[in-house]
Design a protein around this motif. Structure first.
Motif, PDB file in Angstrom:
ATOM      1  N   ILE A   1       0.844  -1.202   0.000  1.00  0.00           N
ATOM      2  CA  ILE A   1       0.000   0.000   0.000  1.00  0.00           C
ATOM      3  C   ILE A   1       0.875   1.247   0.000  1.00  0.00           C
ATOM      4  CG2 ILE A   1      -1.753   1.313   1.280  1.00  0.00           C
ATOM      5  CD1 ILE A   1      -2.898  -1.275   0.104  1.00  0.00           C
ATOM      6  N   PHE A   2       1.908   1.260   0.829  1.00  0.00           N
ATOM      7  CA  PHE A   2       2.832   2.395   0.872  1.00  0.00           C
ATOM      8  C   PHE A   2       3.458   2.621  -0.499  1.00  0.00           C
ATOM      9  CE2 PHE A   2       7.088   4.092   1.130  1.00  0.00           C
ATOM     10  CZ  PHE A   2       6.902   5.248   1.867  1.00  0.00           C
ATOM     11  N   SER A   3       3.926   1.552  -1.130  1.00  0.00           N
ATOM     12  CA  SER A   3       4.545   1.671  -2.457  1.00  0.00           C
ATOM     13  C   SER A   3       3.557   2.216  -3.485  1.00  0.00           C
ATOM     14  CB  SER A   3       5.081   0.312  -2.924  1.00  0.00           C
ATOM     15  OG  SER A   3       6.118  -0.118  -2.094  1.00  0.00           O
ATOM     16  N   HIS A   4       2.320   1.775  -3.395  1.00  0.00           N
ATOM     17  CA  HIS A   4       1.288   2.262  -4.313  1.00  0.00           C
ATOM     18  C   HIS A   4       1.071   3.771  -4.118  1.00  0.00           C
ATOM     19  CE1 HIS A   4      -2.231   2.159  -6.857  1.00  0.00           C
ATOM     20  NE2 HIS A   4      -2.947   2.714  -5.897  1.00  0.00           N
ATOM     21  N   LEU A   5       0.947   4.208  -2.872  1.00  0.00           N
ATOM     22  CA  LEU A   5       0.777   5.639  -2.593  1.00  0.00           C
ATOM     23  C   LEU A   5       2.014   6.432  -3.010  1.00  0.00           C
ATOM     24  CD1 LEU A   5      -1.018   5.466   0.855  1.00  0.00           C
ATOM     25  CD2 LEU A   5      -1.992   6.275  -1.296  1.00  0.00           C
ATOM     26  N   TRP A   6       3.174   5.856  -2.809  1.00  0.00           N
ATOM     27  CA  TRP A   6       4.430   6.515  -3.218  1.00  0.00           C
ATOM     28  C   TRP A   6       4.451   6.725  -4.728  1.00  0.00           C
ATOM     29  CZ3 TRP A   6       8.255   8.861  -0.691  1.00  0.00           C
ATOM     30  CH2 TRP A   6       9.431   9.126  -1.379  1.00  0.00           C
ATOM     31  N   ARG A   7       4.028   5.696  -5.491  1.00  0.00           N
ATOM     32  CA  ARG A   7       3.965   5.827  -6.950  1.00  0.00           C
ATOM     33  C   ARG A   7       2.975   6.908  -7.361  1.00  0.00           C
ATOM     34  NH1 ARG A   7       4.349   0.416  -6.757  1.00  0.00           N
ATOM     35  NH2 ARG A   7       2.135   0.075  -7.072  1.00  0.00           N
ATOM     36  N   ILE A   8       1.822   6.940  -6.714  1.00  0.00           N
ATOM     37  CA  ILE A   8       0.841   7.987  -7.029  1.00  0.00           C
ATOM     38  C   ILE A   8       1.468   9.356  -6.807  1.00  0.00           C
ATOM     39  CG2 ILE A   8      -1.315   9.086  -6.276  1.00  0.00           C
ATOM     40  CD1 ILE A   8      -2.364   6.230  -5.656  1.00  0.00           C
ATOM     41  N   GLU A   9       2.100   9.507  -5.662  1.00  0.00           N
ATOM     42  CA  GLU A   9       2.667  10.803  -5.289  1.00  0.00           C
ATOM     43  C   GLU A   9       3.815  11.222  -6.207  1.00  0.00           C
ATOM     44  OE1 GLU A   9       4.647  12.682  -1.259  1.00  0.00           O
ATOM     45  OE2 GLU A   9       3.265  10.985  -1.075  1.00  0.00           O
ATOM     46  N   THR A  10       4.700  10.287  -6.533  1.00  0.00           N
ATOM     47  CA  THR A  10       5.904  10.662  -7.288  1.00  0.00           C
ATOM     48  C   THR A  10       5.733  10.553  -8.800  1.00  0.00           C
ATOM     49  OG1 THR A  10       6.808   8.422  -7.046  1.00  0.00           O
ATOM     50  CG2 THR A  10       7.453  10.071  -5.389  1.00  0.00           C
ATOM     51  N   GLU A  11       4.993   9.558  -9.276  1.00  0.00           N
ATOM     52  CA  GLU A  11       4.860   9.374 -10.715  1.00  0.00           C
ATOM     53  C   GLU A  11       3.652  10.104 -11.301  1.00  0.00           C
ATOM     54  OE1 GLU A  11       5.099   5.216 -11.756  1.00  0.00           O
ATOM     55  OE2 GLU A  11       6.791   4.926 -10.381  1.00  0.00           O
ATOM     56  N   TYR A  12       2.483   9.959 -10.650  1.00  0.00           N
ATOM     57  CA  TYR A  12       1.282  10.570 -11.194  1.00  0.00           C
ATOM     58  C   TYR A  12       1.167  12.048 -10.853  1.00  0.00           C
ATOM     59  CZ  TYR A  12      -0.053   5.706 -11.829  1.00  0.00           C
ATOM     60  OH  TYR A  12      -0.070   4.383 -12.176  1.00  0.00           O
ATOM     61  N   MET A  13       1.553  12.391  -9.620  1.00  0.00           N
ATOM     62  CA  MET A  13       1.447  13.790  -9.189  1.00  0.00           C
ATOM     63  C   MET A  13       2.724  14.589  -9.470  1.00  0.00           C
ATOM     64  SD  MET A  13      -0.465  13.521  -5.557  1.00  0.00           S
ATOM     65  CE  MET A  13      -2.194  13.134  -5.444  1.00  0.00           C
ATOM     66  N   GLY A  14       3.813  13.894  -9.706  1.00  0.00           N
ATOM     67  CA  GLY A  14       5.081  14.549 -10.017  1.00  0.00           C
ATOM     68  C   GLY A  14       5.730  15.217  -8.813  1.00  0.00           C
ATOM     69  N   LEU A  15       5.397  14.754  -7.613  1.00  0.00           N
ATOM     70  CA  LEU A  15       5.968  15.325  -6.388  1.00  0.00           C
ATOM     71  C   LEU A  15       7.240  14.585  -6.021  1.00  0.00           C
ATOM     72  CD1 LEU A  15       2.622  15.695  -4.420  1.00  0.00           C
ATOM     73  CD2 LEU A  15       3.850  17.479  -5.667  1.00  0.00           C
ATOM     74  N   SER A  16       7.993  15.159  -5.098  1.00  0.00           N
ATOM     75  CA  SER A  16       9.284  14.549  -4.719  1.00  0.00           C
ATOM     76  C   SER A  16       9.143  13.433  -3.695  1.00  0.00           C
ATOM     77  CB  SER A  16      10.219  15.625  -4.179  1.00  0.00           C
ATOM     78  OG  SER A  16       9.668  16.225  -3.029  1.00  0.00           O
ATOM     79  N   GLY A  17       7.985  13.258  -3.094  1.00  0.00           N
ATOM     80  CA  GLY A  17       7.758  12.163  -2.163  1.00  0.00           C
ATOM     81  C   GLY A  17       8.366  12.361  -0.794  1.00  0.00           C
ATOM     82  N   HIS A  18       8.259  13.542  -0.251  1.00  0.00           N
ATOM     83  CA  HIS A  18       8.802  13.806   1.086  1.00  0.00           C
ATOM     84  C   HIS A  18       8.057  13.065   2.146  1.00  0.00           C
ATOM     85  CE1 HIS A  18      10.664  17.203  -1.004  1.00  0.00           C
ATOM     86  NE2 HIS A  18      11.620  17.006  -0.121  1.00  0.00           N
TER      87      HIS A  18
END
Length: 76
Positions: free
Chosen positions: A59-76
């Motif tokens: 689940i964490f990895s999925h949210l991380w992908r959403i945040e960094t790949e789909y949203m283009g954020l740095s994932g802080h």
């Protein structure tokens, strides 16, 4: 029973929606009334993963992908 499954799904949907807005919220919109549906497109996918008993790391990895790949954020 299909009605129990649908009820469980609806409860989980609301819980996941609340978690995304109040705990995850990578773009800081939880206090913006007009943006309360901002993360709704991610809810069903997360609920399905929860129902399939995916572990917390998945689940964490999925949210991380959403945040960094789909949203283009740095994932802080």
């Amino acid at each position: 029973d299909t009605s129990n499954h649908k009820a469980t799904f609806r409860v989980l949907e609301q819980e996941v929606r609340d978690i995304l807005l109040n705990d995850w919220d990578p773009i800081g919109i939880n206090s913006c009334p007009g943006a309360q549906d901002e993360y709704d497109s991610y809810v069903d996918g997360l609920v399905c993963r929860i129902l399939r008993r995916c572990n917390a790391d998945f689940i964490f990895s999925h949210l991380w992908r959403i945040e960094t790949e789909y949203m283009g954020l740095s994932g802080h």
